[in-house]
Write a protein that holds these residues in place. Sequence first.
Motif, PDB file in Angstrom:
ATOM      1  N   TYR A  84      61.600  43.908  34.149  1.00  0.00           N
ATOM      2  CA  TYR A  84      61.251  42.498  34.021  1.00  0.00           C
ATOM      3  C   TYR A  84      60.543  42.006  35.277  1.00  0.00           C
ATOM      4  O   TYR A  84      59.523  41.305  35.189  1.00  0.00           O
ATOM      5  N   ARG A  85      61.059  42.381  36.432  1.00  0.00           N
ATOM      6  CA  ARG A  85      60.405  41.979  37.675  1.00  0.00           C
ATOM      7  C   ARG A  85      59.007  42.605  37.785  1.00  0.00           C
ATOM      8  O   ARG A  85      58.043  41.928  38.130  1.00  0.00           O
ATOM      9  N   ALA A  86      58.911  43.890  37.461  1.00  0.00           N
ATOM     10  CA  ALA A  86      57.610  44.556  37.535  1.00  0.00           C
ATOM     11  C   ALA A  86      56.614  43.930  36.567  1.00  0.00           C
ATOM     12  O   ALA A  86      55.438  43.705  36.903  1.00  0.00           O
ATOM     13  N   MET A  87      57.059  43.621  35.354  1.00  0.00           N
ATOM     14  CA  MET A  87      56.176  43.017  34.363  1.00  0.00           C
ATOM     15  C   MET A  87      55.759  41.607  34.756  1.00  0.00           C
ATOM     16  O   MET A  87      54.658  41.163  34.409  1.00  0.00           O
ATOM     17  N   SER A  88      56.615  40.907  35.492  1.00  0.00           N
ATOM     18  CA  SER A  88      56.310  39.527  35.882  1.00  0.00           C
ATOM     19  C   SER A  88      55.116  39.430  36.818  1.00  0.00           C
ATOM     20  O   SER A  88      54.547  38.348  36.981  1.00  0.00           O
ATOM     21  N   PHE A  89      54.705  40.531  37.406  1.00  0.00           N
ATOM     22  CA  PHE A  89      53.527  40.510  38.267  1.00  0.00           C
ATOM     23  C   PHE A  89      52.244  40.242  37.485  1.00  0.00           C
ATOM     24  O   PHE A  89      51.195  39.982  38.093  1.00  0.00           O
ATOM     25  N   ILE A  90      52.304  40.281  36.168  1.00  0.00           N
ATOM     26  CA  ILE A  90      51.117  39.916  35.386  1.00  0.00           C
ATOM     27  C   ILE A  90      50.708  38.480  35.687  1.00  0.00           C
ATOM     28  O   ILE A  90      49.524  38.128  35.639  1.00  0.00           O
ATOM     29  N   HIS A  91      51.686  37.659  36.033  1.00  0.00           N
ATOM     30  CA  HIS A  91      51.405  36.270  36.397  1.00  0.00           C
ATOM     31  C   HIS A  91      50.576  36.211  37.676  1.00  0.00           C
ATOM     32  O   HIS A  91      49.610  35.439  37.775  1.00  0.00           O
ATOM     33  N   GLU A  92      50.926  37.025  38.661  1.00  0.00           N
ATOM     34  CA  GLU A  92      50.151  37.075  39.905  1.00  0.00           C
ATOM     35  C   GLU A  92      48.761  37.643  39.658  1.00  0.00           C
ATOM     36  O   GLU A  92      47.765  37.155  40.208  1.00  0.00           O
ATOM     37  N   VAL A  93      48.677  38.676  38.830  1.00  0.00           N
ATOM     38  CA  VAL A  93      47.383  39.285  38.515  1.00  0.00           C
ATOM     39  C   VAL A  93      46.439  38.265  37.902  1.00  0.00           C
ATOM     40  O   VAL A  93      45.235  38.238  38.190  1.00  0.00           O
ATOM     41  N   SER A  94      46.982  37.380  37.072  1.00  0.00           N
ATOM     42  CA  SER A  94      46.131  36.400  36.388  1.00  0.00           C
ATOM     43  C   SER A  94      45.597  35.342  37.341  1.00  0.00           C
ATOM     44  O   SER A  94      44.610  34.664  37.030  1.00  0.00           O
ATOM     45  N   HIS A  95      46.230  35.183  38.505  1.00  0.00           N
ATOM     46  CA  HIS A  95      45.805  34.163  39.461  1.00  0.00           C
ATOM     47  C   HIS A  95      44.972  34.711  40.617  1.00  0.00           C
ATOM     48  O   HIS A  95      44.147  33.996  41.171  1.00  0.00           O
ATOM     49  N   MET A  96      45.190  35.953  41.000  1.00  0.00           N
ATOM     50  CA  MET A  96      44.609  36.439  42.252  1.00  0.00           C
ATOM     51  C   MET A  96      43.120  36.761  42.132  1.00  0.00           C
ATOM     52  O   MET A  96      42.615  37.100  41.055  1.00  0.00           O
ATOM     53  N   LYS A  97      42.433  36.599  43.241  1.00  0.00           N
ATOM     54  CA  LYS A  97      41.098  37.157  43.382  1.00  0.00           C
ATOM     55  C   LYS A  97      41.291  38.638  43.668  1.00  0.00           C
ATOM     56  O   LYS A  97      41.934  39.013  44.645  1.00  0.00           O
ATOM     57  N   HIS A  98      40.750  39.479  42.818  1.00  0.00           N
ATOM     58  CA  HIS A  98      41.116  40.890  42.865  1.00  0.00           C
ATOM     59  C   HIS A  98      40.742  41.569  44.175  1.00  0.00           C
ATOM     60  O   HIS A  98      41.379  42.545  44.571  1.00  0.00           O
ATOM     61  N   GLY A  99      39.752  41.040  44.867  1.00  0.00           N
ATOM     62  CA  GLY A  99      39.399  41.615  46.158  1.00  0.00           C
ATOM     63  C   GLY A  99      40.432  41.343  47.230  1.00  0.00           C
ATOM     64  O   GLY A  99      40.468  42.028  48.266  1.00  0.00           O
ATOM     65  N   SER A 100      41.313  40.346  47.016  1.00  0.00           N
ATOM     66  CA  SER A 100      42.298  40.000  48.033  1.00  0.00           C
ATOM     67  C   SER A 100      43.433  41.025  48.094  1.00  0.00           C
ATOM     68  O   SER A 100      44.079  41.183  49.133  1.00  0.00           O
ATOM     69  N   VAL A 101      43.690  41.700  46.994  1.00  0.00           N
ATOM     70  CA  VAL A 101      44.653  42.803  46.961  1.00  0.00           C
ATOM     71  C   VAL A 101      43.969  43.941  46.208  1.00  0.00           C
ATOM     72  O   VAL A 101      44.134  44.090  44.994  1.00  0.00           O
ATOM     73  N   PRO A 102      43.158  44.724  46.898  1.00  0.00           N
ATOM     74  CA  PRO A 102      42.307  45.711  46.230  1.00  0.00           C
ATOM     75  C   PRO A 102      43.074  46.641  45.300  1.00  0.00           C
ATOM     76  O   PRO A 102      44.138  47.160  45.652  1.00  0.00           O
ATOM     77  N   HIS A 103      42.529  46.800  44.109  1.00  0.00           N
ATOM     78  CA  HIS A 103      43.016  47.747  43.091  1.00  0.00           C
ATOM     79  C   HIS A 103      44.401  47.400  42.547  1.00  0.00           C
ATOM     80  O   HIS A 103      44.985  48.199  41.804  1.00  0.00           O
ATOM     81  N   PHE A 104      44.918  46.222  42.883  1.00  0.00           N
ATOM     82  CA  PHE A 104      46.263  45.891  42.407  1.00  0.00           C
ATOM     83  C   PHE A 104      46.283  45.716  40.892  1.00  0.00           C
ATOM     84  O   PHE A 104      47.247  46.147  40.228  1.00  0.00           O
ATOM     85  N   ARG A 105      45.269  45.100  40.329  1.00  0.00           N
ATOM     86  CA  ARG A 105      45.234  44.917  38.878  1.00  0.00           C
ATOM     87  C   ARG A 105      45.253  46.264  38.169  1.00  0.00           C
ATOM     88  O   ARG A 105      46.015  46.457  37.213  1.00  0.00           O
TER      89      ARG A 105
END
Length: 359
Positions: A84-105
């Motif tokens: 559940y915690r790991a899946m909840s990161f989809i919320h962060e993925v939907s907000h972040m600029k992908h270059g700010s955390v490279p390859h995280f998505r």
Amino acid sequence: MTSMTLDRAATAPVAGTTRIADDKAMLRAAADLTRELSQPKPAIYWADLVASAMVGYGALAVAVTASSTAVVVLAGIVAMLGLYRAMSFIHEVSHMKHGSVPHFRLGWNLLVGIPMLIPSFMYEGVHNLHHAKTRYGTVEDPEYLPLALMKPWTLPLFIVVSALAPVALLFRYAILSPLSVVVPSLRRAIVERYSALAINPQFRRRAPEGAAAIYWNRIEAAASIWAIALVAMVATGVIPLRAFGIAMLIASAVAVINQVRTLVAHLWENEGEPMSVTAQYLDTVNVPPPSLLPALWAPVGLRYHALHHLLPSVPYHALGEAHRRLTAILEAESPYHEASYPGLPGLVWKIGRSTMGRR
């Protein structure tokens, strides 16, 4: 996945927070005190995600192989919380600029999104509509229903139906995705109605374009291949039916706890009218410390949901500090404090009591 239609109570809407004017002092303080907190820290994101996934999958492996019922239950609970915690990161993925955390998505999709059949495109391009100032709480908001204004039976239905999500997702990616390649009308329906983590049954998603469409197609193909392989392994006995059943029960438990969190994430008192930013904030919920359990049922910053609506660009790991700063400087009369609640039971009782008055 889109939920089934829930009937609204045949009563007048509650004025609630709908006509509240913006509190400029609160909005100014929120912006001024948190400017330097908006930069995500990649090391925290990666460590948290990897650790959560390892705990979740490790406990899942124990649960599906253990012979003791007690071990299965205990490991299943740990697996549910970790995943559940790991899946909840989809919320962060939907907000972040992908270059700010490279390859995280990509990393999140490979670790969680594809294996759990909730690839990031199901939230990207959807969740941002929930944060649009002119859409929040309206019929154009994919993540809003006036639950507090509906009939009492809608709340248990809202929770129970979520338990079917793993089966629905498996069907969507193992069956519907391949069929949609050769049936254009089915493809349109899948994109519009079955490609979003939304609760508003009236929401219809637009088809992606350009680079977003290419990324969507690649990730969906990977999720479809995995879903087909999973069904094939169960059908041929490579994965024992008992193990598959336990895994599906754990996935259902994840969906249910997330739906319970969704139920108390807002007060759900708006019936379609545009709202000020302050009204939107007051229709949303913080469950800050000293409460401890929200760290489990509202992980990855979701315990600060109201604050997140004020500051959607602040990463999850900085929301606690933002809350401390605002709590310390804003006067007791500030509406900021009105969005904080002590815990889950009181929130469930609040929305339940609201619907009970609308039979």
